[in-house]
Write an enzyme that holds these catalytic residues in place. Structure first.
Site: not given
Length: 616
Positions: A104-106, A63
């Site tokens: 985005s991340d999940w 990230h």
């Protein structure tokens, strides 16, 4: 590595190419990052990206910045507030000239208009909750300008073209996997036999030898070998869960901790039980969480040792259920190997950096066996000072997370069929208290009892840069690692580049990574390394630079060279303007300070026999 998703024909590999920088020593996802040093992390991430994208698959770095602890990670009444300068539009897309899209991340999108204006281009697994019809309304009423919508679409489509995914020769979209594996489905074997050697070599390179008293390694056909510790055997279960892929321990690296660890982890629990320091049910070969994967097999250390024992006619004893305080017939063993691990996972930060149970096993064995060797499969820093100076502890290996070839690679290293040549990408201190404020995650304390606050006030002073500044003596410093031979450094030369622009600020246009003249070479450093031992080996030569007004030294180059016994090799490092620059918060550019820069070359951050001065 992580997930792969396909949307409208776009193939993207989502993986922890750049994880946390180890700002918090007990961070649960530190294992996902390459190092605690940003320079080393950047170099390794760039090579990984090239490898993925050369195959036509988009690489997604996760990230970006600030994901340094798991506690309070998800939005609740006590969500962590991380105070860091604005990143996506200012740093990533403007200063660094990033032309790709931000995803985005999940389930990590938590605003609609604000997320779009801040620079988010794609929401996963979908954006219906905050975008969808709401987003249509947002750009129709002017909350989000049409130029921002065009920019989002352009970045996504341009990435598709850049990787050649529009070409007829590009492979068709994969069929994916069913949510329930017990349902009928077509099985695709995506393994490539050509990658086997790379996977094996990666396991070899992940082992770092930090103690080898009187050259007890490599092993020389021991007659009797004894094996201890819960980490030596294969996990009792290695089977996909047929009902739910997303909570599947087989996919998430929980095999060695299954039945010990709840899969539904809470990101708001402050004090985890101390038993979660380790994965008690078998050898720990991969970290745990969404960045984990599972190979076609696990070569457990005990299994690999027994295969070698058959070849060498060695007797192998083992006691993997031993409790501290019990004794065995250790006196008969030429070598005692103790296997422990240090567990870490997405969803929780580690309770500490050592555990008394594992340390007790080592102390018990070492009390009787005068040739006790310790192997730690560690997902992050692991302290060793409870036993490292015991006279019977003769060797220590940080084996890290070797993957499917764990046992195979370790045995080859123990017996000298392969050689240790890697260095620590972090610092191991002597006590947990030595880490100071960076030991544990930020907590919810007054006046932020409901809004936990994490201020990144340490700046660049993380890991060895902080320990140098505070004069903290490490047990094993950043960049440290032993070999089966010895090396000698000499002949440092520093040559400035003729005609290179050395003004205070860069003047070039923005390209990939920033202004293009940040990468101009201002000087070249060379040195000579000699293998002074009797065995072949590789050495990782390291260049550090002391920048005026900054840390005492920062890594700015490394080169791994193979050297035969009694032979010499020359190493060379190019120094760019960016290597010498500091960020000017007023001008908002990289500033090249005039004056002397001290340059160091050596074997680790605290073993730097060569030094010289570069004048700008």
């Amino acid at each position: 590595m992580g997930y792969e998703f396909k949307r409208k024909g776009v193939h993207v590999a989502l993986g922890p190419l750049v994880g946390p920088l180890g700002r918090v020593a007990t961070g649960g996802r530190n294992w996902e990052g390459a190092s605690n040093d940003p320079y080393l992390t950047g170099v390794l991430a760039a090579e990984t990206i090239r490898g993925i994208q050369d195959a036509g698959v988009m690489a997604s770095l996760k990230h970006m910045i600030g994901n340094e602890q798991e506690l309070y990670r998800f939005p609740t009444k006590d969500t962590l507030n991380r105070t860091v300068d604005k990143l996506l539009n200012g740093l990533l897309k403007t200063e660094l000239g990033f032309k790709g899209f931000v995803v985005s991340d999940w389930d990590a999108q938590h605003t609609g208009t604000a997320a779009a204006l801040a620079g988010l281009d794609m929401a996963m697994p979908d954006g219906q909750a905050f975008w969808g019809a709401n987003f249509t309304e947002a750009y129709l009423n002017g909350s989000v300008p049409i130029s921002r919508l065009d920019d989002m679409a352009t970045r996504i489509i341009a990435s598709w073209y850049k990787l050649g995914q529009d070409k007829p020769s590009f492979p068709s979209i994969g069929i994916g996997m069913p949510y329930n594996l017990s349902e009928p489905h077509r099985i695709v074997d995506a393994r490539d036999l050509a990658s086997r050697s790379t996977i094996y070599q990666g396991a070899i390179e992940g082992h770092v030898l930090v103690k080898n008293h009187k050259n007890v390694l490599p092993l020389k056909h021991p007659k009797v070998l004894a094996v201890f510790g819960y980490d030596a055997k294969a996990p009792p279960q290695y089977m996909p869960n047929r009902n739910n892929l997303r909570t599947n321990p087989f996919l998430l690296g929980y095999e060695a901790s299954f039945n010990q660890l709840p899969l539904a982890l809470s990101q708001t629990q402050i004090d985890w039980p101390s038993q979660l320091q380790i994965a008690i049910n078998g050898t720990y070969s991969v970290g745990s969480g969404s960045g984990a994967n599972s190979g076609p097999y696990i070569s457990a250390p005990l299994d690999a040792l027994q295969r070698r024992a058959m070849k060498d006619d060695t007797v192998v004893y083992w006691d993997l259920a031993m409790e501290p305080g019990l004794s065995g017939f250790y006196e008969a063993a030429d070598v005692c190997l103790v296997f422990i691990n240090a567990f870490a996972s997405e969803g929780m930060d580690r309770p500490g950096l050592h555990d008394d149970y594992s340390d007790g096993i080592i102390q018990t064995v070492a009390a009787t066996c005068n040739n006790t060797m310790v192997v730690i499969h560690n997902a992050g820093v692991r302290l060793v000072d409870q036993w490292i100076e015991h006279p019977n502890v003769t060797a220590l290996i940080f084996a890290h997370l070797p993957g499917q070839d764990s046992g195979n690679s370790l045995v080859d290293l123990l017996y000298g069929d392969a050689v240790f040549s890697s260095k620590l990408p972090y610092t191991v201190l002597k006590n947990e208290s030595d880490y100071g404020d960076m030991l544990y995650h930020s907590h919810a304390i007054a006046p932020y009892s409901y809004y936990p606050q994490s201020d990144f006030t340490e700046g660049v002073y993380i890991d060895y840069r902080a320990f140098d500044a505070k004069d903290v003596t490490p047990r094993y410093e950043f960049g440290f690692g032993l070999s089966y031979t010895t090396f000698e450094y000499s002949n440092l030369r520093i040559v400035k580049s003729e005609g290179a622009y050395a003004g205070a600020y860069p003047v070039g246009k923005i390209g990939d990574g920033g202004q293009v003249d940040l990468w101009d070479i201002l000087a070249t450093v060379t040195a000579t390394i000699k293998n002074t031992g009797s065995m072949k080996g590789s050495e990782v030569a390291q260049l550090y630079i002391g920048i005026p007004g900054g840390p005492m030294k920062q890594l700015r180059g490394f080169d791994k060279v193979w050297i035969n016994p009694r032979k010499k090799v020359k190493v060379s490092f190019d120094i760019t303007r960016r290597d010498l620059s500091q960020w000017d918060t007023t001008v908002q550019k990289w500033y090249l300070h005039p004056g002397p820069y001290t340059l160091y070359v050596g074997a680790s951050s605290r073993n730097l026999p060569l030094d010289g001065t570069l004048y700008i």
